[in-house]
Design an enzyme around this catalytic site. Structure first.
Site, PDB file in Angstrom:
ATOM      1  N   ASN A   1       0.867  -1.309  -0.070  1.00 39.35           N
ATOM      2  CA  ASN A   1       0.187   0.101  -0.085  1.00 39.35           C
ATOM      3  C   ASN A   1       0.711   1.227   0.018  1.00 39.35           C
ATOM      4  O   ASN A   1       0.328   2.412  -0.320  1.00 39.35           O
ATOM      5  CB  ASN A   1      -0.965   0.006   0.888  1.00 39.35           C
ATOM      6  CG  ASN A   1      -0.571  -0.084   2.252  1.00 39.35           C
ATOM      7  OD1 ASN A   1       0.632  -0.323   2.795  1.00 39.35           O
ATOM      8  ND2 ASN A   1      -1.026   0.762   3.417  1.00 39.35           N
TER       9      ASN A   1
ATOM     10  N   GLU B   1       5.415  -3.346  12.305  1.00 35.81           N
ATOM     11  CA  GLU B   1       4.456  -2.190  11.880  1.00 35.81           C
ATOM     12  C   GLU B   1       3.265  -2.803  11.372  1.00 35.81           C
ATOM     13  O   GLU B   1       3.427  -3.320  10.243  1.00 35.81           O
ATOM     14  CB  GLU B   1       5.036  -0.953  11.128  1.00 35.81           C
ATOM     15  CG  GLU B   1       6.005  -0.551  11.655  1.00 35.81           C
ATOM     16  CD  GLU B   1       5.919   0.408  13.051  1.00 35.81           C
ATOM     17  OE1 GLU B   1       4.953   0.748  13.272  1.00 35.81           O
ATOM     18  OE2 GLU B   1       7.046   0.428  13.660  1.00 35.81           O
TER      19      GLU B   1
ATOM     20  N   CYS C   1      -2.622   2.169   6.541  1.00 40.50           N
ATOM     21  CA  CYS C   1      -2.759   1.848   7.941  1.00 40.50           C
ATOM     22  C   CYS C   1      -3.356   2.601   9.015  1.00 40.50           C
ATOM     23  O   CYS C   1      -3.984   2.165   9.924  1.00 40.50           O
ATOM     24  CB  CYS C   1      -1.344   1.239   8.298  1.00 40.50           C
ATOM     25  SG  CYS C   1      -0.304   2.399   8.155  1.00 40.50           S
TER      26      CYS C   1
HETATM   27  P1  NAD Z   1       0.730  -8.615   4.045  1.00 38.93           P
HETATM   28  O1  NAD Z   1       0.888  -9.035   5.709  1.00 38.93           O
HETATM   29  O2  NAD Z   1      -0.029  -9.554   3.255  1.00 38.93           O
HETATM   30  O3  NAD Z   1       2.127  -8.632   3.389  1.00 38.93           O
HETATM   31  C1  NAD Z   1       3.025  -8.013   4.049  1.00 38.93           C
HETATM   32  C2  NAD Z   1       4.442  -8.227   3.529  1.00 38.93           C
HETATM   33  O4  NAD Z   1       4.853  -9.562   4.255  1.00 38.93           O
HETATM   34  C3  NAD Z   1       4.533  -8.627   2.015  1.00 38.93           C
HETATM   35  O5  NAD Z   1       5.849  -8.611   1.440  1.00 38.93           O
HETATM   36  C4  NAD Z   1       4.310 -10.145   1.875  1.00 38.93           C
HETATM   37  O6  NAD Z   1       4.578 -10.953   0.805  1.00 38.93           O
HETATM   38  C5  NAD Z   1       5.019 -10.609   3.154  1.00 38.93           C
HETATM   39  N1  NAD Z   1       4.589 -11.797   3.656  1.00 38.93           N
HETATM   40  C6  NAD Z   1       3.581 -12.720   3.756  1.00 38.93           C
HETATM   41  N2  NAD Z   1       3.548 -13.910   4.185  1.00 38.93           N
HETATM   42  C7  NAD Z   1       4.791 -13.877   4.688  1.00 38.93           C
HETATM   43  C8  NAD Z   1       5.387 -14.802   5.880  1.00 38.93           C
HETATM   44  N3  NAD Z   1       4.896 -15.972   6.114  1.00 38.93           N
HETATM   45  N4  NAD Z   1       6.649 -14.615   6.230  1.00 38.93           N
HETATM   46  C9  NAD Z   1       7.192 -13.399   5.743  1.00 38.93           C
HETATM   47  N5  NAD Z   1       6.703 -12.601   5.003  1.00 38.93           N
HETATM   48  C10 NAD Z   1       5.680 -12.616   4.486  1.00 38.93           C
HETATM   49  O7  NAD Z   1       0.284  -7.160   4.235  1.00 38.93           O
HETATM   50  P2  NAD Z   1      -0.365  -6.110   2.955  1.00 38.93           P
HETATM   51  O8  NAD Z   1      -1.737  -6.928   2.490  1.00 38.93           O
HETATM   52  O9  NAD Z   1       1.090  -6.267   1.848  1.00 38.93           O
HETATM   53  O10 NAD Z   1      -0.489  -4.814   3.470  1.00 38.93           O
HETATM   54  C11 NAD Z   1      -1.655  -4.447   4.106  1.00 38.93           C
HETATM   55  C12 NAD Z   1      -1.265  -4.380   5.759  1.00 38.93           C
HETATM   56  O11 NAD Z   1      -0.048  -3.954   5.988  1.00 38.93           O
HETATM   57  C13 NAD Z   1      -2.483  -3.607   6.356  1.00 38.93           C
HETATM   58  O12 NAD Z   1      -2.922  -4.683   7.687  1.00 38.93           O
HETATM   59  C14 NAD Z   1      -1.948  -2.567   6.695  1.00 38.93           C
HETATM   60  O13 NAD Z   1      -2.747  -1.941   7.965  1.00 38.93           O
HETATM   61  C15 NAD Z   1      -0.382  -2.774   7.082  1.00 38.93           C
HETATM   62  N6  NAD Z   1       0.192  -1.463   7.073  1.00 38.93           N
HETATM   63  C16 NAD Z   1       0.788  -1.190   8.222  1.00 38.93           C
HETATM   64  C17 NAD Z   1       1.464  -0.034   8.071  1.00 38.93           C
HETATM   65  C18 NAD Z   1       2.332   0.571   9.533  1.00 38.93           C
HETATM   66  O14 NAD Z   1       3.249   1.218   9.415  1.00 38.93           O
HETATM   67  N7  NAD Z   1       1.769   0.032  10.525  1.00 38.93           N
HETATM   68  C19 NAD Z   1       2.024   0.738   7.086  1.00 38.93           C
HETATM   69  C20 NAD Z   1       1.367   0.238   5.998  1.00 38.93           C
HETATM   70  C21 NAD Z   1       0.726  -0.908   5.914  1.00 38.93           C
END
Ligand code: NAD
Length: 493
Positions: A149, A247, A281
């Site tokens: 995102n 995060e 987020c």
């Molecule tokens: P996601 O958890 O699906 O994926 C995030 C990353 O983790 C991707 O690169 C994905 O390929 C990787 N991943 C997936 N499974 C994994 C595993 N088993 N081991 C290691 N890595 C793995 O999240 P998303 O859909 O890409 O992003 C949206 C989420 O991110 C929302 O929940 C949002 O709130 C959060 N977000 C948080 C912040 C913050 O700073 N707090 C900022 C932006 C987004």
């Protein structure tokens, strides 16, 4: 375009690797193919990063920072070009995409400044002729895992502090948004960052993410993403005694008190709830409103929401772009159905948009629920789409209690003219970020970014706080007395 991993300062083609399509969420057009790397590619990248780190740590921080200044200037030059790619790849409207690139520019210059700071402490010693100080040392090879995102900003929040502090990086971007990673990789290459200082390995979380977390030479994992994934990362990382910075999600609220400027509140709510199509987020998905102004606020919100132009974010008149993919569209729709079943009432929106020209992309109507109760599923879980619910309260205390009743703690906001309420709220809102008379989004890169409770595990991106993730504290004592001086014992001499 076939994307290539960036390993050891080269764009390397893993011809034998499986490839996955990258699609424009606005119209379904295929933009590129991304390799799905294996443990082998991760191992190669870590090997380069480990080798590079020994030399990189010896380069004076001021010199390391010069690369960041160069990166900042390149980002600036390419800002509009990058924003166009970002919008095509991820869907957010062009103005926001441009703002996201700006975050990367700001972070480059801010962290470059750290090259002349990276402050430690000096303190008096308890013994005479003895000097005491603490310094920051790099941790080593850093693994970075990022979501789709904010495909460029988050990568810069993590990689820039990491490299200025003398670490090297292996970065796994989301497979949904590898084009921004490729563009950033090109910039690292153009400015002549020494080979292996930053490496990019594309692929799935279970393959590439797991290999990175399990690799014994990766000392820190900095992760941003969902709670479900974050807890898996923490569990696996914990088993390998890694330093893990997480995060994660949010369930952010705007509180509107009875003395608020309602027109300003509507603007703030709209920007927070429907900007990036609710996929931030820090997106506002709850409005907690004082009963005396609820009806007026709702009327204003409904008419403002109906004015929002929906479409391809490349069109500058569009305010709400598509959501990232079909799966997200279905998940959002499912939450709307749950909300209706729970007894919330739709004031506007609630459906996917399937009529041409929207039928080729993933569009959902900006949606407003009323009669939402604080314990409903739609008021507790992160929906990550353009869906907002109104919750009525009788007092500031109740508003704060409702705000704090979710498992997340990222961002909150209050609209009021009363300075006493402002200070009470900023003290009692249990979130990492609090806004007053602004929506729930709008962080600036020189302050810590992150949340309490289920949003994180105590670390922060951005600001000085980010350096704590990527450095170890080393305490150094220099005894120049020429004799043995025992701490706590020889203090009378
Ligand atoms: P996601 O958890 O699906 O994926 C995030 C990353 O983790 C991707 O690169 C994905 O390929 C990787 N991943 C997936 N499974 C994994 C595993 N088993 N081991 C290691 N890595 C793995 O999240 P998303 O859909 O890409 O992003 C949206 C989420 O991110 C929302 O929940 C949002 O709130 C959060 N977000 C948080 C912040 C913050 O700073 N707090 C900022 C932006 C987004």
């Amino acid at each position: 375009m076939n994307l290539k991993n960036y390993i050891g300062g080269r764009f390397v083609d893993g011809e034998e690797l499986q490839k996955e399509g990258v699609y424009n969420p606005a119209n379904g057009e295929e933009l590129a193919k991304v390799p799905l790397s294996t443990k082998e590619e991760v191992n190669q990248a870590v090997e380069f990063a480990k080798k590079a780190q020994k030399e990189w740590a010896k380069v004076p921080a001021v010199k390391r920072a010069e690369f960041l200044y160069e990166i900042g200037f390149r980002l600036k030059e390419k800002k509009e070009h990058l924003a166009q790619i970002l919008t095509k790849e991820m869907g957010k409207v062009i103005e926001e995409a441009s703002g996201e690139v700006q975050e990367g520019i700001d972070m480059a210059f801010y962290m470059a400044g750290e090259g002349r700071r990276l402050f430690g402490e000096t303190t008096p010693s308890e013994l005479s002729n003895k000097f005491a100080m603490s310094v920051r040392s790099p941790v080593g090879v850093v693994g970075i895992i990022t979501p789709w995102n904010f495909p460029i900003a988050i990568a810069t929040w993590k990689s820039f502090p990491a490299i200025v502090a003398g670490n090297t990086v292996v970065w796994k971007p989301s497979t949904e948004t590898p084009l921004m990673a490729h563009e950033l990789g090109k910039i690292f290459d153009e400015v002549g960052l020494p080979e292996g200082v930053v490496n990019i390995v594309y692929g799935t979380g279970p393959q590439v993410g797991t290999a990175l977390i399990e690799h014994p030479d990766v000392k820190v994992i900095s992760f941003t993403g969902s709670n479900a994934t974050g807890s898996r990362v923490a569990e696996l990382g914990g088993r390998h005694l890694k330093k893990i910075s997480l995060e994660m999600g949010g369930k952010n609220a705007v509180i509107v008190m009875d003395d608020a400027d309602l027109d300003l509140a509507v603007e703030g709510i709209l920007w927070s709830a429907f900007g990036t199509t609710g996929q931030r987020c820090t997106a506002c998905s709850r409005v907690i409103v004082h009963k005396d102004v609820k009806q007026e606020l709702e009327e204003k919100l409904v008419s403002a929401i109906k004015e929002l132009t929906i479409g391809n974010g490349l069109d500058p008149s569009v305010k709400v772009g598509p959501v990232i993919n079909q799966q997200a569209l279905e998940k959002i729709h499912q939450y709307v159905k749950i909300g209706l079943k729970e007894g919330a009432k739709l004031l506007t929106g609630g459906n996917t948009i399937t009529t041409p020209p929207y039928d080729k992309g993933f569009y959902f109507e900006p949606t407003l629920f009323t009669n939402v109760q604080p314990d409903m599923i739609i008021a507790q879980e992160e929906i990550f789409g353009p869906v907002l619910g109104v919750i009525e309260v009788n007092s500031l205390e109740e508003a704060i209690e409702v705000n704090n009743s979710v498992k997340y703690g990222l961002s909150s906001s209050i609209f009021t003219q009363d300075v006493n309420k402002v200070f009470e709220a900023q003290r009692d809102l249990d979130t990492g970020i609090v806004y007053v008379n602004a929506g729930t989004t709008g962080a600036e890169i020189h302050l810590p970014f992150g949340g309490t409770k289920g949003t994180g595990n105590g670390h922060r991106d951005s600001g000085q706080a980010a350096l704590d993730v990527f450095t170890e504290w080393k305490s150094v004592y220099v005894d120049y007395s020429g004799k043995l001086q025992r701490a706590q014992i020889d203090t009378e001499n």
